[in-house]
Design an enzyme around this catalytic site. Structure first.
Site, PDB file in Angstrom:
ATOM      1  N   LYS A 192      33.495  57.752  42.134  1.00 30.57           N
ATOM      2  CA  LYS A 192      32.643  58.232  40.954  1.00 30.57           C
ATOM      3  C   LYS A 192      31.944  57.223  40.382  1.00 30.57           C
ATOM      4  CE  LYS A 192      33.219  59.019  36.689  1.00 30.57           C
ATOM      5  NZ  LYS A 192      31.806  58.510  36.164  1.00 30.57           N
ATOM      6  N   GLU A 267      40.886  47.653  35.391  1.00 28.31           N
ATOM      7  CA  GLU A 267      40.360  46.618  35.087  1.00 28.31           C
ATOM      8  C   GLU A 267      39.308  46.830  34.066  1.00 28.31           C
ATOM      9  OE1 GLU A 267      38.170  43.839  34.253  1.00 28.31           O
ATOM     10  OE2 GLU A 267      36.813  44.436  36.024  1.00 28.31           O
ATOM     11  N   CYS A 301      32.379  41.979  31.842  1.00 28.14           N
ATOM     12  CA  CYS A 301      33.663  41.914  31.271  1.00 28.14           C
ATOM     13  C   CYS A 301      34.426  40.371  31.376  1.00 28.14           C
ATOM     14  CB  CYS A 301      34.667  42.634  32.071  1.00 28.14           C
ATOM     15  SG  CYS A 301      34.915  42.400  33.797  1.00 28.14           S
ATOM     16  N   GLU A 402      35.145  43.421  21.720  1.00 25.40           N
ATOM     17  CA  GLU A 402      34.256  43.195  22.913  1.00 25.40           C
ATOM     18  C   GLU A 402      32.639  43.802  22.517  1.00 25.40           C
ATOM     19  OE1 GLU A 402      34.279  43.302  27.664  1.00 25.40           O
ATOM     20  OE2 GLU A 402      34.914  44.895  26.396  1.00 25.40           O
TER      21      GLU A 402
END
Length: 525
Positions: A192, A267, A301, A402
């Protein structure tokens, strides 16, 4: 094919005339080795982030799409898992060749749907993906799937059907990083992709088809996480879920997977620090940090979004960072001169500009470069200005959360111990860097980082080394042997040792058990 070389699906004409060319309309998903019509009655628009114009429409995949894809993968699993590793590796080498052959097409699609500058898309997004794919195949080809441990034969077998859910920021690389190890391990896959960037996944499905993988070994369905993603994760025939995404998405996937006691690999996010020690080459460290924080317009990331410097050198570091940022050109990603393209979506643009606004208004931090508003000369597209904050409080919003944009937070520190506390003082633990004039000292400090990956004095990424995070940055590891093992189950077969006592069963087995076990049984009885 369109001028973007986006693979075509089943196109349908618009009901009403349009003043301009219609974007391609895709109504199908790659299931069981063929393009299969989706029953979705809702559509998702894929947008060019540099122009805000539609690129294509795709189906908002349904639970039925998920079920068809998973069942196709489950039907193909026994045959694929039983295929010898050398044969699987040979087929997957064809996939690597297909990536190489279609490199320009992939780069064009990634520039269009991600907004990555064309040369970055080709050299980094696609180039690293090809290298990663090749490395995954060769890792499996040389891996020891069986070993003897005393009188046991320990074998590692495919875990089953894997649902691989990938993000939009470096979509091809992070897809390859999951799919190739899963397939090499003998798993079958339902992929996906992000609904923001699904067009590269359609092209990748073509590459798998041209490599002659058996039908159902690789399936791809587009849809939202709340609908299609949830249906995949909770499907009873899915054995492994591998997600790269936000920490919020990781929590949701963990909760859904827990009900079926599925193996879940995550992750997730990062708030990574680049720590410059007092004996480091400050200009070199700052240049490297700025280059890293601006890659992909800050949408990674692994981004070193916090630059920690000795307090008495902060002003020098800020000046160096600003000078370095001045060397990067923001603009049309199709222009070869462009270094930074737009953010991926209107939502991403709103999120990043809100963080910049909060950083400037919360107090304490100094906005020394950039800020809200588009860069000069850009009236359309999801562009932001590369931004630097100084005197950032480590516990402030921009020091903790973040941002996922081209925003650098410069944080001063007074001594090494305080610096380490700041480095480790977030909920994340994915990546980091340490800089010193002494490699041994840098390594000692790196050992104190609570992160899964640390670059020591500019050490480069190693695809053979495990990759993943501590704390809320994730669970499990990708890349190298660890990435392969994420999709393997371990079986121990206790083999006869040659004596008759090894053949006993039932009550007589107690006679051959270790004394400690017999004593414990007596105590329990």
């Amino acid at each position: 094919m369109t001028v973007l070389t986006v693979p075509q699906g089943s196109a349908a004409p618009a009901a009403e005339p349009s003043p301009g060319p219609l974007p391609p309309r895709y109504d199908d998903q790659w299931i069981g080795g063929r393009w299969t019509a989706s029953d979705a009655d809702r559509r998702l628009v894929v947008t060019d982030p540099s122009t805000e114009a539609p690129l294509a429409t795709v189906p908002a995949g349904t639970a039925r799409d998920a079920d068809l894809a998973v069942r196709a993968a489950a039907a193909a699993f026994p045959g694929w898992a039983a295929t010898p590793v050398r044969e699987r590796a040979a087929l997957l080498r064809r996939v690597v060749e297909g990536l190489e052959h279609n490199a320009e097409r992939f780069a064009q699609v990634i520039t269009a749907e991600v907004g990555a500058p064309s040369r970055v898309a080709l050299r980094v997004h696609v180039g690293l993906s090809i290298g990663m794919a090749g490395h995954c195949v060769e890792t499996a080809a040389s891996y020891g799937f069986e070993e003897r441990v005393g009188h046991s034969l320990v074998v590692r077998e495919a875990a089953g059907v894997a649902a691989c859910i990938t993000p939009w920021n470096t979509p091809l690389l992070l897809t390859v990083q999951k799919l190739l190890p899963a397939l090499a391990a003998g798993c079958t896959v339902v992929h996906k992709p992000s609904e923001l960037t699904p067009l590269h996944a359609r092209l990748l499905a073509e590459v798998f088809a041209e490599a002659d993988l058996p039908p159902g070994v690789v399936n791809m369905a587009v849809g939202t996480g709340d609908t299609l993603g949830a249906a995949l994760v909770s499907h009873p025939l899915v054995d492994v879920v591998s997600l790269t995404g936000s920490t919020r998405a990781g929590r949701q996937v963990s909760a859904l997977g827990a009900d079926g006691v599925k193996r879940v690999h995550l992750e997730l996010g990062g708030k990574n620090a680049s720590l410059v020690l007092d004996d480091a080459d400050l200009p070199a460290a700052v240049d490297a940090t700025v280059d890293q924080v601006l890659f992909n317009t800050g949408q990674t990331c692994l981004q070193w979004s916090r630059l920690l410097v000795p307090r008495d050198r902060q002003d020098e570091a800020v000046e160096l960072a600003g000078r370095a940022m001045d060397g990067y050109v923001t603009g049309d990603p199709r222009d070869p001169a462009t270094d930074l393209g737009p953010l991926v979506s209107a939502a991403a643009h709103a999120r990043v500009t809100d963080y910049i606004r909060r950083g400037a208004s919360e107090g304490g931090a100094r906005l020394v470069r950039g800020g809200t508003g588009r860069p000069p000369g850009l009236s359309a597209g999801y562009y932001v200005r590369p931004t630097i904050f100084a005197d950032v409080d480590p516990l402030s919003t921009i020091g903790q959360e973040e941002i996922f944009g081209p925003v650098l937070c410069v944080i001063p520190y007074d001594d090494e111990d305080q610096a380490i506390r700041i480095v480790n003082g977030t909920r994340y633990g994915l990546h980091g860097a340490v800089w010193s004039g002494d490699d041994d000292r840098a390594e000692r400090v790196a050992r104190r980082f609570r992160t899964g990956l640390v670059d020591v004095n500019g050490g480069s990424f190693n695809p053979a080394a495990p990759f993943g995070g501590f704390k809320q940055s994730g669970i499990g590891r990708e890349c190298g042997n660890a990435g392969l093992e994420a999709f393997l189950e371990t079986k121990s077969m206790q083999l006869p040792q040659g004596g008759s006592q090894n053949q006993v069963v039932g009550p007589r087995l107690r006679a051959t058990a270790p004394a400690a076990v017999r004593d414990q049984e007596r105590n329990d009885g």
